[in-house]
Design a protein around this motif. Structure first.
Motif, PDB file in Angstrom:
ATOM      1  N   ASN A  58       0.264   8.796   3.978  1.00 55.47           N
ATOM      2  CA  ASN A  58       0.867   9.492   5.115  1.00 55.47           C
ATOM      3  C   ASN A  58       0.848   8.594   6.347  1.00 55.47           C
ATOM      4  O   ASN A  58       0.130   7.603   6.400  1.00 55.47           O
ATOM      5  CB  ASN A  58       0.148  10.814   5.402  1.00 55.47           C
ATOM      6  CG  ASN A  58      -1.303  10.604   5.827  1.00 55.47           C
ATOM      7  OD1 ASN A  58      -1.886   9.567   5.572  1.00 55.47           O
ATOM      8  ND2 ASN A  58      -1.890  11.596   6.451  1.00 55.47           N
ATOM      9  N   GLY A  59       1.644   8.962   7.320  1.00 58.08           N
ATOM     10  CA  GLY A  59       1.725   8.166   8.540  1.00 58.08           C
ATOM     11  C   GLY A  59       0.934   8.766   9.681  1.00 58.08           C
ATOM     12  O   GLY A  59       1.221   8.501  10.842  1.00 58.08           O
ATOM     13  N   GLY A  60      -0.063   9.594   9.365  1.00 59.52           N
ATOM     14  CA  GLY A  60      -0.842  10.248  10.410  1.00 59.52           C
ATOM     15  C   GLY A  60      -0.266  11.608  10.756  1.00 59.52           C
ATOM     16  O   GLY A  60       0.701  12.074  10.162  1.00 59.52           O
ATOM     17  N   GLY A  61      -0.845  12.251  11.738  1.00 53.96           N
ATOM     18  CA  GLY A  61      -0.372  13.570  12.146  1.00 53.96           C
ATOM     19  C   GLY A  61      -0.628  14.607  11.073  1.00 53.96           C
ATOM     20  O   GLY A  61      -1.638  14.577  10.380  1.00 53.96           O
ATOM     21  N   ASN A 120       5.699   1.312   1.897  1.00 53.93           N
ATOM     22  CA  ASN A 120       6.719   1.353   2.950  1.00 53.93           C
ATOM     23  C   ASN A 120       6.134   1.339   4.361  1.00 53.93           C
ATOM     24  O   ASN A 120       6.743   0.834   5.295  1.00 53.93           O
ATOM     25  CB  ASN A 120       7.600   2.597   2.797  1.00 53.93           C
ATOM     26  CG  ASN A 120       8.524   2.496   1.600  1.00 53.93           C
ATOM     27  OD1 ASN A 120       8.279   1.717   0.697  1.00 53.93           O
ATOM     28  ND2 ASN A 120       9.573   3.290   1.590  1.00 53.93           N
ATOM     29  N   LEU A 121       4.966   1.928   4.563  1.00 54.56           N
ATOM     30  CA  LEU A 121       4.444   2.123   5.915  1.00 54.56           C
ATOM     31  C   LEU A 121       3.801   0.871   6.500  1.00 54.56           C
ATOM     32  O   LEU A 121       3.990   0.539   7.654  1.00 54.56           O
ATOM     33  CB  LEU A 121       3.420   3.258   5.925  1.00 54.56           C
ATOM     34  CG  LEU A 121       3.968   4.673   5.690  1.00 54.56           C
ATOM     35  CD1 LEU A 121       2.820   5.665   5.602  1.00 54.56           C
ATOM     36  CD2 LEU A 121       4.893   5.073   6.833  1.00 54.56           C
ATOM     37  N   GLY A 122       3.023   0.181   5.724  1.00 51.08           N
ATOM     38  CA  GLY A 122       2.278  -0.963   6.242  1.00 51.08           C
ATOM     39  C   GLY A 122       1.398  -1.522   5.154  1.00 51.08           C
ATOM     40  O   GLY A 122       1.881  -1.896   4.094  1.00 51.08           O
ATOM     41  N   GLN A 123       0.086  -1.547   5.397  1.00 51.63           N
ATOM     42  CA  GLN A 123      -0.832  -2.145   4.419  1.00 51.63           C
ATOM     43  C   GLN A 123      -1.674  -1.096   3.693  1.00 51.63           C
ATOM     44  O   GLN A 123      -2.692  -1.428   3.096  1.00 51.63           O
ATOM     45  CB  GLN A 123      -1.744  -3.149   5.130  1.00 51.63           C
ATOM     46  CG  GLN A 123      -0.985  -4.337   5.702  1.00 51.63           C
ATOM     47  CD  GLN A 123      -1.918  -5.359   6.337  1.00 51.63           C
ATOM     48  OE1 GLN A 123      -2.921  -4.995   6.942  1.00 51.63           O
ATOM     49  NE2 GLN A 123      -1.599  -6.624   6.180  1.00 51.63           N
ATOM     50  N   GLU A 124      -1.233   0.155   3.736  1.00 52.25           N
ATOM     51  CA  GLU A 124      -2.017   1.215   3.095  1.00 52.25           C
ATOM     52  C   GLU A 124      -2.234   0.952   1.616  1.00 52.25           C
ATOM     53  O   GLU A 124      -3.335   1.138   1.091  1.00 52.25           O
ATOM     54  CB  GLU A 124      -1.338   2.582   3.279  1.00 52.25           C
ATOM     55  CG  GLU A 124      -1.488   3.175   4.654  1.00 52.25           C
ATOM     56  CD  GLU A 124      -0.444   2.654   5.629  1.00 52.25           C
ATOM     57  OE1 GLU A 124       0.331   1.757   5.231  1.00 52.25           O
ATOM     58  OE2 GLU A 124      -0.413   3.131   6.770  1.00 52.25           O
ATOM     59  N   ALA A 147       0.513  -5.547  -2.800  1.00 53.56           N
ATOM     60  CA  ALA A 147       0.148  -4.326  -3.516  1.00 53.56           C
ATOM     61  C   ALA A 147       1.155  -3.230  -3.234  1.00 53.56           C
ATOM     62  O   ALA A 147       1.677  -3.105  -2.123  1.00 53.56           O
ATOM     63  CB  ALA A 147      -1.245  -3.883  -3.095  1.00 53.56           C
ATOM     64  N   GLY A 148       1.444  -2.433  -4.259  1.00 51.16           N
ATOM     65  CA  GLY A 148       2.343  -1.296  -4.097  1.00 51.16           C
ATOM     66  C   GLY A 148       3.804  -1.633  -4.335  1.00 51.16           C
ATOM     67  O   GLY A 148       4.152  -2.772  -4.682  1.00 51.16           O
ATOM     68  N   VAL A 149       4.654  -0.629  -4.167  1.00 52.38           N
ATOM     69  CA  VAL A 149       6.100  -0.803  -4.368  1.00 52.38           C
ATOM     70  C   VAL A 149       6.859  -0.224  -3.177  1.00 52.38           C
ATOM     71  O   VAL A 149       6.405   0.706  -2.522  1.00 52.38           O
ATOM     72  CB  VAL A 149       6.591  -0.119  -5.666  1.00 52.38           C
ATOM     73  CG1 VAL A 149       5.958  -0.739  -6.888  1.00 52.38           C
ATOM     74  CG2 VAL A 149       6.310   1.381  -5.628  1.00 52.38           C
TER      75      VAL A 149
END
Length: 206
Positions: A58-61, A120-124, A147-149
């Motif tokens: 998630n992106g927060g919130g 997609n968001l960053g380095q999560e 890492a990730g897609v």
């Protein structure tokens, strides 16, 4: 408000009342969704060799981090784990992820877990891969060395088409012993209800 919507009762219910309604833009017809929820599978632990653990950070919130774990057995997609929570910060992300992984491992002690995080968001996704580095039998998917897609619009279209294929053949199952490991007191019942509402709420945009 009712006069503005006129004969479009479905729009009134969805936009003003918050009800889930089905229309021509629904991605998954309601009878597919209800069939999936009304006919859970009983998947023997010994039948599972690999579990795909997909995570949408998630992106927060108030948005939720979601984890869906699936096993592909006998031509069907079985959902064996499901967790969702509006986590905030590194500690809460790690708590939700590791609780999910630990309970899955308790059920499938000798299976490989294939972890697929959205990047997609960053380095999560990279942070989650680091959290899992000491877990045995876990492979983290990478793309272009990261890492990730990336979930592009084209890929989302392909994902939805693939899931539609399974659901249309009654080959998307929710396992009776599905893992819900949420450490924040969220129940399995409420997690499933939230999942059901989201499945009914998906829309096609042409």
């Amino acid at each position: 408000i009712k006069s503005l919507y006129g004969d479009r009762k479905d729009l009134l219910l969805r936009e003003s009342v918050g009800a889930i309604t089905e229309d021509q833009s629904s991605l998954f017809p309601s009878h597919w969704v209800e069939l999936m929820f009304d006919n859970p599978s009983s998947l023997p632990n010994t039948a599972v060799r690999h579990v795909v653990v997909a995570c949408d950070p998630n992106g927060g919130g108030d948005s939720h981090m979601a984890i869906v774990s699936c096993a592909f057995v006998g031509g069907a997609l079985h959902i064996v784990g499901l967790d969702s929570h509006p986590v905030r910060g590194h500690d809460e992300i790690e708590a939700l992820l590791m609780a999910h992984i630990k309970q899955l491992r308790h059920r499938y002690p000798n299976c490989w877990f294939i972890f697929v995080g959205e990047s997609n968001l960053g380095q999560e996704a990279d942070h989650m891969a680091f959290m899992l580095k000491n877990e045995g039998y876990v492979h983290c998917v990478t793309e272009n060395g990261l890492a990730g897609v990336r979930t592009t619009n084209k890929r989302k279209e392909l994902y939805s088409m693939e899931l539609s294929k399974f659901m249309s053949q009654n080959a998307c199952k929710i396992d009776k012993n599905m893992v819900v490991a949420n450490p924040y007191g969220v129940t399995k019942k409420s997690t499933l209800e939230s999942f059901r509402k989201q499945m009914l709420g998906y829309r096609k945009i042409v």
